[in-house]
Write an enzyme that holds these catalytic residues in place. Structure first.
Site, PDB file in Angstrom:
ATOM      1  CE  LYS A 109       1.320   4.118  -0.525  1.00  0.00           C
ATOM      2  NZ  LYS A 109       0.801   4.475  -1.845  1.00  0.00           N
ATOM      3  CB  ILE A 110      -3.105  -0.442   2.993  1.00  0.00           C
ATOM      4  CG1 ILE A 110      -2.444   0.837   3.517  1.00  0.00           C
ATOM      5  CG2 ILE A 110      -3.818  -1.181   4.128  1.00  0.00           C
ATOM      6  CD1 ILE A 110      -3.408   1.927   3.945  1.00  0.00           C
ATOM      7  CG  HIS A 145     -10.367   7.364  10.940  1.00  0.00           C
ATOM      8  ND1 HIS A 145     -10.955   8.176  10.006  1.00  0.00           N
ATOM      9  CD2 HIS A 145      -9.184   6.989  10.374  1.00  0.00           C
ATOM     10  CE1 HIS A 145     -10.175   8.297   8.946  1.00  0.00           C
ATOM     11  NE2 HIS A 145      -9.094   7.583   9.149  1.00  0.00           N
ATOM     12  NE  ARG A 197     -10.139   8.923   3.963  1.00  0.00           N
ATOM     13  CZ  ARG A 197      -9.135   8.573   4.786  1.00  0.00           C
ATOM     14  NH1 ARG A 197      -9.208   7.473   5.506  1.00  0.00           N
ATOM     15  NH2 ARG A 197      -8.090   9.344   4.931  1.00  0.00           N
ATOM     16  CD  GLU A 200     -14.352   8.763   9.983  1.00  0.00           C
ATOM     17  OE1 GLU A 200     -13.400   9.449  10.401  1.00  0.00           O
ATOM     18  OE2 GLU A 200     -14.208   7.810   9.215  1.00  0.00           O
TER      19      GLU A 200
HETATM   20  N1  LIG Z   1      -8.210   3.783   8.525  1.00  0.00           N
HETATM   21  C1  LIG Z   1      -7.127   4.516   8.473  1.00  0.00           C
HETATM   22  O1  LIG Z   1      -6.748   5.137   9.463  1.00  0.00           O
HETATM   23  C2  LIG Z   1      -6.320   4.558   7.228  1.00  0.00           C
HETATM   24  C3  LIG Z   1      -4.928   4.643   7.309  1.00  0.00           C
HETATM   25  C4  LIG Z   1      -4.188   4.726   6.141  1.00  0.00           C
HETATM   26  C5  LIG Z   1      -4.822   4.744   4.917  1.00  0.00           C
HETATM   27  N2  LIG Z   1      -6.186   4.691   4.863  1.00  0.00           N
HETATM   28  C6  LIG Z   1      -6.864   4.665   3.572  1.00  0.00           C
HETATM   29  O2  LIG Z   1      -6.589   3.424   2.932  1.00  0.00           O
HETATM   30  C7  LIG Z   1      -6.758   3.564   1.535  1.00  0.00           C
HETATM   31  C8  LIG Z   1      -5.643   2.856   0.781  1.00  0.00           C
HETATM   32  O3  LIG Z   1      -4.397   3.441   1.091  1.00  0.00           O
HETATM   33  P1  LIG Z   1      -3.045   2.954   0.349  1.00  0.00           P
HETATM   34  O4  LIG Z   1      -1.940   3.644   1.039  1.00  0.00           O
HETATM   35  O5  LIG Z   1      -3.021   1.483   0.225  1.00  0.00           O
HETATM   36  O6  LIG Z   1      -3.268   3.613  -1.077  1.00  0.00           O
HETATM   37  P2  LIG Z   1      -2.577   3.191  -2.450  1.00  0.00           P
HETATM   38  O7  LIG Z   1      -2.690   4.367  -3.327  1.00  0.00           O
HETATM   39  O8  LIG Z   1      -1.253   2.589  -2.225  1.00  0.00           O
HETATM   40  O9  LIG Z   1      -3.542   2.044  -3.011  1.00  0.00           O
HETATM   41  C9  LIG Z   1      -4.830   2.285  -3.471  1.00  0.00           C
HETATM   42  C10 LIG Z   1      -5.123   1.231  -4.536  1.00  0.00           C
HETATM   43  O10 LIG Z   1      -6.484   1.383  -4.919  1.00  0.00           O
HETATM   44  C11 LIG Z   1      -6.553   1.122  -6.304  1.00  0.00           C
HETATM   45  N3  LIG Z   1      -7.796   1.676  -6.807  1.00  0.00           N
HETATM   46  C12 LIG Z   1      -8.084   2.983  -7.062  1.00  0.00           C
HETATM   47  N4  LIG Z   1      -9.350   3.080  -7.518  1.00  0.00           N
HETATM   48  C13 LIG Z   1      -9.846   1.815  -7.523  1.00  0.00           C
HETATM   49  C14 LIG Z   1     -11.099   1.277  -7.888  1.00  0.00           C
HETATM   50  N5  LIG Z   1     -12.085   2.054  -8.332  1.00  0.00           N
HETATM   51  N6  LIG Z   1     -11.274  -0.042  -7.754  1.00  0.00           N
HETATM   52  C15 LIG Z   1     -10.270  -0.846  -7.299  1.00  0.00           C
HETATM   53  N7  LIG Z   1      -9.062  -0.394  -6.967  1.00  0.00           N
HETATM   54  C16 LIG Z   1      -8.860   0.929  -7.066  1.00  0.00           C
HETATM   55  C17 LIG Z   1      -5.312   1.751  -6.865  1.00  0.00           C
HETATM   56  O11 LIG Z   1      -4.971   1.175  -8.106  1.00  0.00           O
HETATM   57  C18 LIG Z   1      -4.284   1.419  -5.808  1.00  0.00           C
HETATM   58  O12 LIG Z   1      -3.604   0.221  -6.117  1.00  0.00           O
HETATM   59  C19 LIG Z   1      -6.878   5.062   1.301  1.00  0.00           C
HETATM   60  O13 LIG Z   1      -8.242   5.382   1.172  1.00  0.00           O
HETATM   61  C20 LIG Z   1      -6.374   5.678   2.574  1.00  0.00           C
HETATM   62  O14 LIG Z   1      -6.906   6.950   2.806  1.00  0.00           O
HETATM   63  C21 LIG Z   1      -6.932   4.594   5.988  1.00  0.00           C
HETATM   64  O1  LIG Z   2      -5.652   8.333   5.410  1.00  0.00           O
HETATM   65  C1  LIG Z   2      -5.056   8.149   6.472  1.00  0.00           C
HETATM   66  O2  LIG Z   2      -3.827   8.295   6.591  1.00  0.00           O
HETATM   67  C2  LIG Z   2      -5.814   7.663   7.645  1.00  0.00           C
HETATM   68  O3  LIG Z   2      -7.163   7.782   7.432  1.00  0.00           O
HETATM   69  C3  LIG Z   2      -5.378   8.232   8.948  1.00  0.00           C
HETATM   70  O4  LIG Z   2      -6.135   9.326   9.348  1.00  0.00           O
HETATM   71  P1  LIG Z   2      -5.754  10.089  10.713  1.00  0.00           P
HETATM   72  O5  LIG Z   2      -4.474  10.800  10.474  1.00  0.00           O
HETATM   73  O6  LIG Z   2      -6.871  11.051  10.958  1.00  0.00           O
HETATM   74  O7  LIG Z   2      -5.617   9.061  11.767  1.00  0.00           O
END
Ligand SMILES: NC(=O)c1ccc[n+]([C@@H]2O[C@H](COP(=O)([O-])OP(=O)(O)OC[C@H]3O[C@@H](n4cnc5c(N)ncnc54)[C@H](O)[C@@H]3O)[C@@H](O)[C@H]2O)c1
Ligand SMILES: O=C(O)[C@H](O)COP(=O)(O)O
Length: 526
Positions: free
Chosen positions: A149-150, A278, A230, A259
């Site tokens: 998604k992201i 974060h 992450r 963290e």
């Molecule tokens: N920094 C933040 O505050 C923040 C906010 C939201 C999400 N996140 C993190 O962002 C990441 C992605 O979120 P998302 O919503 O896009 O998830 P998502 O499940 O939509 O997408 C993850 C993608 O990773 C792929 N994937 C899984 N294992 C893999 C590998 N070994 N190699 C390559 N691709 C692989 C999957 O096929 C999938 O398409 C998650 O770790 C989530 O926790 C962080």
């Molecule tokens: O996986 C997530 O949704 C993000 O890492 C957001 O984390 P937070 O809710 O602690 O901001």
């Protein structure tokens, strides 16, 4: 009233929703020990990424029915431990997608144009324009690791900025990548070609230190890396060494192995790194989305309704439940019945999905059959969350078959329990009115509405046998509500199903099996 504990700040909209059905305690600065001490009082727990929901905490949370994660990543929650304990774990898979993607692009630009460092110097009274000669992202190559998604939204924005897009994601089709304008390739090739690398994958044992000392050796000295997914996906010690040695040009990190990253050598690096605490999900919009999304799911589960994004009960959304509800009841009932007929230890549970049930979206029906089988033994300790795991841990093999062509009813089920005392199968279907019917037992056709108490016999069809059973039950003051015989041949082996109004008194069955022609008798309580 149920009680819900919220351990990290969430949008007030979420608290308002929870307050409709629960007493909500917001306690944001609990130590691990304090949390452990109080968790037993709560039915629901709502966390973000900072609360470590460990196996020990889950064990102490003996009243917990649901753990909500107001965000995406559930790597701070021991999901298998929650599953074993029958606790639903929910998250908000889409609520912060845009926020995290925009933070990624912001970090990429901040890193390219030294915006945080320049800002700091201007505020300190300095005007140093030579120090901050940046680079453009236009026409540069962006390597996206994880095109979910992201990652997909980052691709859309980066494409609009004129970047060339590469992607590595073994679980995404070529077609999907092409729609997003990305060329799918192996990770090693992406490392060699990308000017920017951005990570959007979950942290798992497989992805921990996916970017390591060896990876940096393959990158260009001009490569910049962004991690808004992450901490732990990048080996931070190797990253610091790579930046110091000029192997890569820099990094922008929103997430860290630990963290906050107190004492990390990353903090001592210069303008090559941009660090944020974060903040990927920290927008007003995303926080409102995730809090609402997760609070609604906690509310629903506490009201006995399904959650739409449970991470440990795949496929049991509200929509699926509405469509499948009568079939779930039927599967649970037949699983229970087959288990009681099988008597001893069940080794294999066969679930045959027929007609309209024979499509993949019927998976919860299989779980319902397992729940029914284990229900008499585990009572309320088995639920949709842990049924499959409980069966696995008990060594019960679940064999699922599907037959779309079956057209006797729009959808029907055959459940077979095979174990230490032989094998029994039961079939069932729904009438047009939605009523449940048991349609066969051990292959003998019947059409019986299930009732709380039943006596089922296997016997030889012969004159007088029904009367003898009726008289015997009468002598024990047992009232028969209905009776039906199913047979394949006249005077051949048959099944008799008696619905009775009260539990069968002790000693009746041993007398029933004494009747000439009766081969076996089973007391069933549904
Ligand atoms: N920094 C933040 O505050 C923040 C906010 C939201 C999400 N996140 C993190 O962002 C990441 C992605 O979120 P998302 O919503 O896009 O998830 P998502 O499940 O939509 O997408 C993850 C993608 O990773 C792929 N994937 C899984 N294992 C893999 C590998 N070994 N190699 C390559 N691709 C692989 C999957 O096929 C999938 O398409 C998650 O770790 C989530 O926790 C962080
Ligand atoms: O996986 C997530 O949704 C993000 O890492 C957001 O984390 P937070 O809710 O602690 O901001």
């Amino acid at each position: 009233m149920p009680r819900v504990l919220v351990t990290e700040p969430i949008d007030p909209a979420g608290v308002a929703i929870l307050s409709q059905v629960a007493q909500v305690d917001q306690r944001h600065n609990l130590t691990a020990a304090e949390l452990q001490a109080c968790i037993g009082e709560y039915d629901g727990l709502l966390v973000r990424s900072a609360t470590k929901v460990t196996q020990g905490l889950i064990t102490a949370g003996h009243n917990l029915k649901i753990i909500g994660r107001a965000g995406v990543g559930v790597d701070n929650i021991d999901v298998p431990a929650a599953t074993r304990q029958g606790i639903v774990v929910v998250n908000s898979p889409e609520g912060n997608t845009i926020a995290a993607a925009e933070q990624t692009v912001a970090l990429m630009l901040a890193l390219s144009r030294y915006i945080p460092q320049a800002n700091q110097l201007v505020k300190a009274g300095e005007w140093n324009r030579k120090e901050f000669l940046g680079v453009e992202v236009y026409k540069k190559t962006l390597g996206i690791v994880g095109l979910g998604k992201i990652g997909s939204h980052v691709a859309t924005i980066a494409r609009a900025m004129g970047m060339r897009l590469l992607a590595y994601d073994p679980f995404i089709s070529q077609e999907r990548a092409e729609q997003l304008g990305c060329s799918l390739m192996e990770l090693e090739v992406l490392f060699r070609e990308a000017d920017y690398i951005t990570l959007h994958i979950p942290k798992t044992p497989d992805t921990t230190h996916l970017i390591n000392r060896e990876s940096f050796k393959k990158m260009k000295p001009t490569t910049r890396i962004i991690n808004c997914a992450r901490g732990g996906l990048i080996d931070e010690v190797a990253l610091v060494d790579a930046i110091k040695a000029g192997r890569i040009a820099g990094a922008a990190l929103d997430v860290f192995e630990q963290e906050p990253p107190a004492g990390s050598p990353l903090l001592l690096l210069g303008k090559e790194v941009v660090l944020t605490p974060h903040l990927g999900a920290s927008t007003i919009e995303a926080q409102s989305n995730v809090a609402t999304d997760v609070a609604e799911q906690i509310r629903d589960v506490l009201l006995g309704l399904p959650a739409r994004s449970a991470v440990n009960i795949p496929g049991l959304s509200a929509e699926v439940l509405t469509r499948l509800k009568p079939y779930l009841e039927l599967a649970e009932l037949l699983g229970n019945l087959a288990g009681q007929l099988a008597g001893g230890r069940v080794e294999t549970l066969g679930v045959r999905l027929q007609g309209e049930l024979a499509n993949n979206a019927s998976q919860p029906v299989v779980i319902a059959a397992i729940k029914g089988l284990l229900g008499p033994a585990l009572q309320e300790r088995v639920n949709y969350v842990n049924a499959a795991l409980e069966a696995k841990e008990r060594g019960i093999r679940v064999v699922e078959t599907r037959d779309e062509s079956m057209r006797d009813y729009s959808g029907s089920l055959v459940i077979t329990a095979q174990g230490s005392q032989g094998e029994h199968s039961v079939a069932g279907a729904l009438l047009g009115t939605g009523e449940l019917r048991i349609t066969s037992i051990d292959g003998f056709p019947i059409s019986v509405a299930p009732t709380r108490y039943m006596l089922i016999t296997l016997h030889q069809d012969m004159p007088g046998i029904i009367g003898k059973i009726g008289s015997l039950l009468g002598s024990f003051n047992v009232n028969i509500a209905s009776m039906q015989v199913g047979r394949k041949l006249i005077r051949g082996d048959s099944v008799m199903v008696l619905s009775i109004d009260d539990p069968l008194p002790d000693g009746v069955v041993s007398e029933v099996v004494q009747i000439q022609g009766i081969q076996d008798a089973y007391v069933v309580n549904l």
